[in-house]
Design an enzyme around this catalytic site. Structure first.
Site, short mmCIF file in Angstrom:
data_model
loop_
_atom_site.label_atom_id
_atom_site.label_comp_id
_atom_site.label_asym_id
_atom_site.label_seq_id
_atom_site.Cartn_x
_atom_site.Cartn_y
_atom_site.Cartn_z
N LYS A 101 0.09 -1.71 0.94
CA LYS A 101 0.17 -0.96 -0.31
C LYS A 101 1.18 -1.59 -1.26
O LYS A 101 1.01 -1.53 -2.49
CB LYS A 101 0.55 0.50 -0.04
CG LYS A 101 -0.40 1.22 0.90
CD LYS A 101 -1.86 0.99 0.55
CE LYS A 101 -2.80 1.33 1.68
NZ LYS A 101 -2.90 0.33 2.74
N GLU A 126 9.12 0.05 23.01
CA GLU A 126 8.44 -0.75 21.98
C GLU A 126 8.64 -2.23 22.27
O GLU A 126 9.75 -2.70 22.48
CB GLU A 126 8.99 -0.41 20.59
CG GLU A 126 8.45 -1.28 19.47
CD GLU A 126 6.92 -1.27 19.40
OE1 GLU A 126 6.33 -2.39 19.43
OE2 GLU A 126 6.32 -0.18 19.30
N LEU A 167 9.95 -1.26 15.77
CA LEU A 167 9.76 0.18 15.59
C LEU A 167 8.92 0.44 14.34
O LEU A 167 9.13 -0.18 13.29
CB LEU A 167 11.11 0.88 15.46
CG LEU A 167 11.95 1.00 16.74
CD1 LEU A 167 13.34 1.53 16.40
CD2 LEU A 167 11.27 1.91 17.75
N GLY A 226 -15.13 -2.65 5.37
CA GLY A 226 -14.45 -1.38 5.58
C GLY A 226 -13.21 -1.33 4.71
O GLY A 226 -13.02 -2.14 3.81
N GLY A 247 -16.67 -8.24 6.54
CA GLY A 247 -16.45 -6.82 6.79
C GLY A 247 -16.00 -6.10 5.54
O GLY A 247 -15.11 -6.56 4.84
N ILE A 276 2.23 -1.21 13.95
CA ILE A 276 1.43 -1.99 13.01
C ILE A 276 1.44 -1.39 11.62
O ILE A 276 1.63 -2.08 10.62
CB ILE A 276 -0.02 -2.11 13.52
CG1 ILE A 276 -0.08 -2.97 14.79
CG2 ILE A 276 -0.93 -2.70 12.44
CD1 ILE A 276 0.38 -4.39 14.59
N ALA A 278 -3.51 6.19 10.44
CA ALA A 278 -2.12 6.52 10.77
C ALA A 278 -1.85 8.01 10.73
O ALA A 278 -1.15 8.55 11.60
CB ALA A 278 -1.17 5.79 9.81
N HIS A 285 -3.39 21.25 -16.72
CA HIS A 285 -3.94 20.37 -17.75
C HIS A 285 -2.79 19.73 -18.53
O HIS A 285 -1.81 20.39 -18.85
CB HIS A 285 -4.82 21.18 -18.71
CG HIS A 285 -5.30 20.39 -19.88
ND1 HIS A 285 -6.38 19.54 -19.79
CD2 HIS A 285 -4.85 20.30 -21.16
CE1 HIS A 285 -6.58 18.96 -20.98
NE2 HIS A 285 -5.65 19.42 -21.82
N GLU A 319 -21.19 -8.10 4.50
CA GLU A 319 -21.28 -6.89 5.32
C GLU A 319 -22.62 -6.86 6.04
O GLU A 319 -23.67 -6.98 5.41
CB GLU A 319 -21.14 -5.65 4.43
CG GLU A 319 -21.44 -4.32 5.09
CD GLU A 319 -20.58 -4.06 6.31
OE1 GLU A 319 -21.17 -3.85 7.40
OE2 GLU A 319 -19.34 -4.09 6.19
#
Length: 470
Positions: free
Chosen positions: A51, A34, A38, A180, A178, A41, A318, A449, A201
Site C-alpha cells: 500500500k 517467529e 514479527l 487476482g 494472474g 508477510i 489479513a 453530504h 488470466e
C-alpha cells in the site's frame, strides 16, 4: 527443562500476533515463535508495504495529471530506489510497533523455527534453541507465493510479490500472470510508474472472485490506462535470460505466440507453510490443498492444537486471520477457565475483499451470479460515481456501487464497489450485514453530504427504483 505457558503461538503474522495479544489480555501466559520478522508477510512483505508503494504511484499519477486540477508540476519523475526505501521504512516502523506490543502485553518472543514434537510440546531451533510446553498451541504459519513449475522465481527476471516489492530495476515491459488482487495491484503500480503491462488470466474474467460487472469495469479501466488484458489465456513456457524474458502465451483457441518482456510477476495464488512444523507427528488433518482443517473456532482434529490464517482455508486475508486469532484466543481462554464471555464462530461470508489497484475494488457477500445460482430472488441497485458531487469534486467520477438484496426479506446479501476509496466505504455494508440490516433500514439512514458514502445510500434507493441523483 521446558519453558511452560498457557498458550504458544507459532507464527507472528496478523493472526498470530493478534491472537497472542488477545490471549494475554485475558490473563494467559503466552509465547510466540517467529522464524523471520514479527508481523509476518502482511506487515513486512504484503498488505502494508504494497500500500505504501501504491500510494507513491497514486501520487505520481496525480502529479502527472496536475493540469486537470488547475495545477502545474514541472519535471515530475520517479526515483524507484526512494519509493522502495519509503515502503521498507513503513514496514520497519510497523515491525517495531509489533515488538512494542509484545513487550506491553508481556508476551515472550522466541526467534527461530518452531516444530511440534508431541501434544502440547514444541521445539525451537535457531541461535537460542528452546523446548516449550503448553496445553494449547495455535499454528499461524501463513503461506507463500505459489510458483509455476516452468517459471521458478529467480529474483532477477521472474518475480513473486516479494521480489516485485523490492525491484532492483524498473520493468520496461512487464508480464503479470494472474489477475487476482495481488496481480492487479502490482500491475496497477508498475503501469502508473511507466511500465508497459500485460496481464494474463486463465479464467474468462479478471478478478475472478468479483462481481462480473465490477470485473468488466476494471478490465476496461486498465485498458484505458494502456494495459493489455488477456483472459481465457495461459502461459505455457517462460525462458529467462540476463536481458529479458520470452513468454509463450496460449490463447483460448490454442494458438501460441511468443512475446518478449523485461520481467514477469507470477501471482497465481498461495501455498500454506506446513512443511517441517510437525503436522505428521500428531496426524493433524489437512484438506486437498494441504491447508489445515479446522472448525469455526480454529480447532484442529487434535485436542489443544488450533490453526488460523493463511495456513487454513480461505479467504486468505489479513483481517480474516486477525479475527480468527481473537476467536481462537477467547475459546482457549474459556477452556482454561479464564473467559466467560460469548464465544462467536467465524463467518467467512461477512469478510470483505479489497483490491487496492487504480481503480480500487471492494466487495462483501454474494455476487449477482452466485445469488442467482443459489436460487435467491433478488433486487439489484446500482449507482455511478458520476452522480456523486464529492466524486466529481475529487476528479474521481468513474466507478459505481452495486447492492444486492433478497427480494422477499430485504436482506442485504451482497455489495460490490469499484472506484476511488471504495476499500474504505465497504465497511459500512459489512457492519450492515453483521447487524442483519434490511433494505428498509438502510433507506431510512441519513448519510452525510458531501461524501462518497452517499453513493451507498443511492445504490440502495436504486434497488427500489427511486435513486435521487440519476
Amino acid at each position: 527443562m521446558a519453558d511452560t505457558y498457557d498458550l504458544i503461538v507459532l507464527g507472528s503474522g496478523p493472526g498470530g500476533y493478534v491472537g497472542a495479544i488477545r490471549a494475554a489480555q485475558l490473563g494467559l501466559k503466552v509465547a510466540i515463535v517467529e522464524r523471520e520478522r514479527l508481523g509476518g508477510i502482511c506487515l513486512n512483505w504484503g498488505c502494508i508495504p504494497t500500500k505504501a508503494l501504491l500510494r507513491s504511484s497514486e501520487i505520481y499519477h496525480y502529479m502527472s495529471n496536475a493540469a486537470s486540477y488547475g495545477l502545474t508540476v514541472e519535471k515530475a519523475g520517479v526515483d524507484l530506489a526512494a519509493v522502495v526505501k519509503r515502503s521498507r521504512g513503513v514496514a520497519d516502523q510497523l515491525n517495531n510497533g509489533v515488538k512494542g506490543l509484545m513487550k506491553k502485553h508481556k508476551i515472550t518472543v522466541y526467534e527461530g523455527v518452531g516444530k511440534l514434537t508431541a501434544k502440547g510440546k514444541l521445539t525451537v531451533t535457531g541461535d537460542k534453541p528452546a523446548e516449550l510446553e503448553a496445553p494449547h498451541i495455535i499454528l499461524a504459519t501463513g503461506a507463500r507465493a505459489r510458483e509455476l513449475p516452468f517459471a521458478k522465481a529467480d529474483g532477477e527476471r521472474i518475480w513473486t510479490y516479494r521480489h516485485a516489492m523490492t525491484p532492483k530495476e524498473m520493468p520496461t515491459k512487464l508480464l503479470v500472470i494472474g489477475s487476482g488482487a495481488i496481480g492487479c495491484e502490482f500491475a496497477s503500480f508498475y503501469s502508473d510508474m511507466g511500465a508497459e503491462v500485460t496481464i494474463v488470466e486463465m479464467l474468462d474474467q479478471m478478478l475472478p472472485v468479483e462481481d462480473h460487472e465490477v470485473a468488466a469495469f476494471v478490465t476496461k479501466a486498465f485498458g484505458k490506462q494502456g494495459m493489455k488484458i488477456l483472459t481465457g489465456t495461459g502461459v505455457s513456457k517462460i525462458d529467462a535470460s540476463k536481458s529479458g524474458v520470452k513468454a509463450t502465451i496460449k490463447a483460448k483457441d490454442g494458438k501460441e505466440t511468443v512475446e518478449d518482456f523485461s520481467h514477469v510477476i507470477v501471482a497465481v495464488g498461495i501455498v500454506p507453510n506446513i512443511e517441517g512444523i510437525g503436522l505428521d507427528t500428531l496426524k493433524i488433518g489437512q484438506d486437498q490443498r494441504n491447508h489445515i482443517k479446522v472448525d469455526s473456532y480454529g480447532k484442529t482434529n487434535v485436542e489443544g492444537i488450533w490453526a488460523i490464517g493463511d495456513v487454513v482455508a480461505g479467504p486468505w486475508l489479513a483481517h480474516k486471520a486477525m479475527h480468527e486469532g481473537v476467536i481462537a484466543a477467547e475459546a482457549i481462554a474459556a477452556a482454561l477457565g479464564k473467559y466467560d464471555g460469548h464465544l462467536h464462530e467465524n463467518r467467512t461470508d461477512n469478510i470483505a475483499g479489497c483490491t487496492y489497484s487504480r481503480p480500487q475494488v471492494a466487495s462483501v457477500g454474494l455476487t449477482e451470479k452466485k445469488a442467482k445460482e443459489a436460487g435467491v430472488e433478488i433486487k439489484v441497485g446500482k449507482f455511478p460515481f458520476i452522480g456523486n458531487g464529492k466524486a466529481i469534486a475529487l476528479g474521481e467520477a468513474e466507478g459505481f456501487v452495486k447492492t444486492i438484496f433478497d427480494a422477499k426479506t430485504g436482506e442485504l446479501i451482497g455489495a460490490h464497489m469499484v472506484g476511488a476509496e471504495v476499500t474504505e466505504l465497504i465497511q459500512g455494508y459489512v457492519v450492515g450485514r453483521q447487524l442483519e440490516t434490511t433494505e428498509a433500514e438502510l433507506i431510512g439512514t441519513i448519510f452525510p453530504h458531501p461524501t462518497l458514502s452517499e453513493m451507498m445510500h443511492e445504490s440502495v434507493l436504486a434497488s427500489e427504483g427511486r435513486p435521487l441523483h440519476i
